[in-house]
Design a protein around this motif. Structure first.
Motif: not given
Length: 501
Positions: A236-242, A270-272
């Motif tokens: 898993x790479x690059x998810x968002x906190x909020x 960094x990327x999402x």
């Protein structure tokens, strides 16, 4: 003259000085190989770099090092021709007779690129022949790969498998089949207020229901993340906190064999909303967004060295890029508003993206792409943005032709935008149902319908080979698979979230 079986002989220089040898290579880099009355002219350096037999021969100090013609009697002319095609970069489609001769050649001459090509050609029509022949000639990597394919299709091939020798059948039955696995959209949690719905789940096909495989680490996010599988591990790479679009700055890896989580570095950029792809020991993070800007950069993570490096940029900025692998090749789908869908292939050796084909369709937004054999299936919304229906087009890599799939597929039955191919089947899932389709020529036929996944949000689906353990059904109060589940709240690169028996 017959060349003796050289095996892996100790390397030494051919007669003459290094300068003399270099001059000869420049003057005459080609060598003639005579087999069964046929003569093949081949690049000597190419043979040496791709074939263990010729590498050992040319470095042995024997007189063949300097001969312009070599006689081979251990392989067929047809098998050697296929080997030459492969090491020159071609991807020949082989008949049954050519498969047998190619495996024989790969075994005697130890041509690793040919073994990889054969592995990429395995399908339900040739898998039994490949398995038996590879086992007979001792091509172990091909034999195991084909046995795993047969195990995944065991129910469909059960009658045909009976024709194999008992020891080969026993080996297939000892293997673990691939399982359909899914993870939904989840933001990070905390130890004081844990969200026990943050789970990775798998489909129990015998009970036709979903069960819990593992819980996500507290710091992990699958919200607009890149998710993929490589060598039996989930990444898993690059998810968002909020909603602030702050990116989680660690990657997470789940090892199925040990049932443990660990962290690894994030991409340098960094990327999402990116796409994550696993291929030949590396992860590729494709495009995505950063600070609400769509990006085109691509980064490659070498698992063995634990390092990210930049690769060739996408042809243009894109997020949530549909991608798939077919026959060992990487493909992505990009669309230009609003009527053109483009398929690009990534060439790792050249580190470049090549436009393969363009499809013109009204409202041709490609949402998902999967591969079966040499076919790429592009799924898109139905007419007038009807999200309850899905239209499909098929591109054949061998013929270079597009075919419109007949009819429309109900997206309410199975979310085709999360499709995963296993053998000759396609698995899809949404809240209502999990559907297995059988790929039959120019159509997908509903084969089996099972329980859907009762949660909202985007889903990532993939295949994993799970250890043979007892799991608890999804929705059980403890949601812990009957195990003592522990998550380390302060997850560091050297730490892990463990699931201990």
């Amino acid at each position: 003259m017959k060349i003796p079986d050289s095996g892996l002989m100790e390397s030494s220089s051919c007669a003459g000085s290094e300068e003399d040898g270099a001059a000869k290579v420049l003057e005459n880099p080609a060598v003639r190989v005579r087999i069964e009355g046929d003569v093949f002219t081949a690049d000597k350096v190419l043979l040496e770099s791709n074939c263990e037999y010729f590498r050992a021969l040319f470095q042995s100090g024997m007189k063949e090092c300097q001969q312009e013609e070599i006689h081979l009697q251990v392989v067929s002319a047809r098998g050697f021709l296929v080997a030459l095609q492969v090491i020159r970069g071609e991807r020949p489609i082989l008949s049954d007779d050519e498969i047998v001769k190619a495996i024989e050649c790969a075994a005697f001459l130890q041509v690793q690129p040919l073994v990889r090509h054969l592995m990429n050609l395995v399908n339900s029509d040739n898998c039994l022949l490949m398995y038996h022949t590879a086992a007979t000639y001792g091509v172990l990597e091909l034999s195991r790969s084909t046995a795993l394919f047969i195990r995944d299709m065991y129910q469909d091939l059960k009658e045909e498998v009976r024709c194999l020798p008992k020891e080969l059948i026993d080996y297939v039955e000892s293997l673990v089949p691939s399982t359909y696995v899914m993870v939904g959209t989840h933001s990070p949690s905390n130890q004081q207020l844990q969200n026990f719905m943050r789970t990775v789940c798998y489909l129990d096909e015998d009970e036709k229901d979903w069960k819990v495989l593992t819980h996500l680490p507290l710091d992990a996010s699958t919200t607009m993340a890149g998710v993929t599988v490589l060598n039996g591990k989930l990444y898993i790479v690059g998810g968002l906190y909020d909603l602030s679009n702050r990116v989680v700055d660690s990657g997470f890896c789940y090892d199925v064999a040990s049932s443990t989580w660990s962290t690894f570095p994030s991409p340098q950029q960094l990327r999402y909303n990116c796409t994550l792809l696993g291929h030949e020991g590396s992860l590729y993070a494709l495009g995505g967004e950063f600070e609400r800007t769509t990006i085109s950069s691509v980064e490659k993570y070498d698992v063995s060295t634990d390092r990210w490096s930049f690769a060739a940029h996408l042809p243009r900025p894109a997020s949530s890029v549909p991608c798939t692998k077919s026959m060992g090749r990487i493909f992505i789908c990009l669309w230009k508003p609003k009527d053109a869908t483009e398929i690009y292939e990534y060439l790792p050796i050249k580190n470049e993206w090549v436009l393969l084909t363009t499809l013109i369709r009204h409202q041709s937004y490609g949402h998902c792409m999967v591969a079966h054999r040499d076919n790429l299936y592009v799924m898109r919304n139905g007419p007038c943005d009807d999200f309850l229906r899905c239209m499909m087009d098929c591109y054949n890599l061998t013929t270079g032709q597009w075919t419109a799939m007949p009819g429309q597929y109900e997206n309410s039955k199975g979310a085709l935008f999360t499709a995963v191919v296993r053998g000759d089947s396609v698995f899809t899932v949404n809240r209502r149902a999990t559907v297995e389709y059988s790929i039959e020529g120019d159509k997908w036929r509903t084969k089996k319908e099972m329980t859907g996944f009762p949660r909202i949000g985007s889903m990532w689906t993939f295949l994993l080979r799970l250890p043979k353990k007892s799991k608890e059904p999804l929705g059980k109060p403890e949601l812990s698979n009957g195990q003592n589940f522990k998550v380390l709240s302060d997850l560091r690169p050297s730490s892990s979230a463990e699931c201990n028996d």
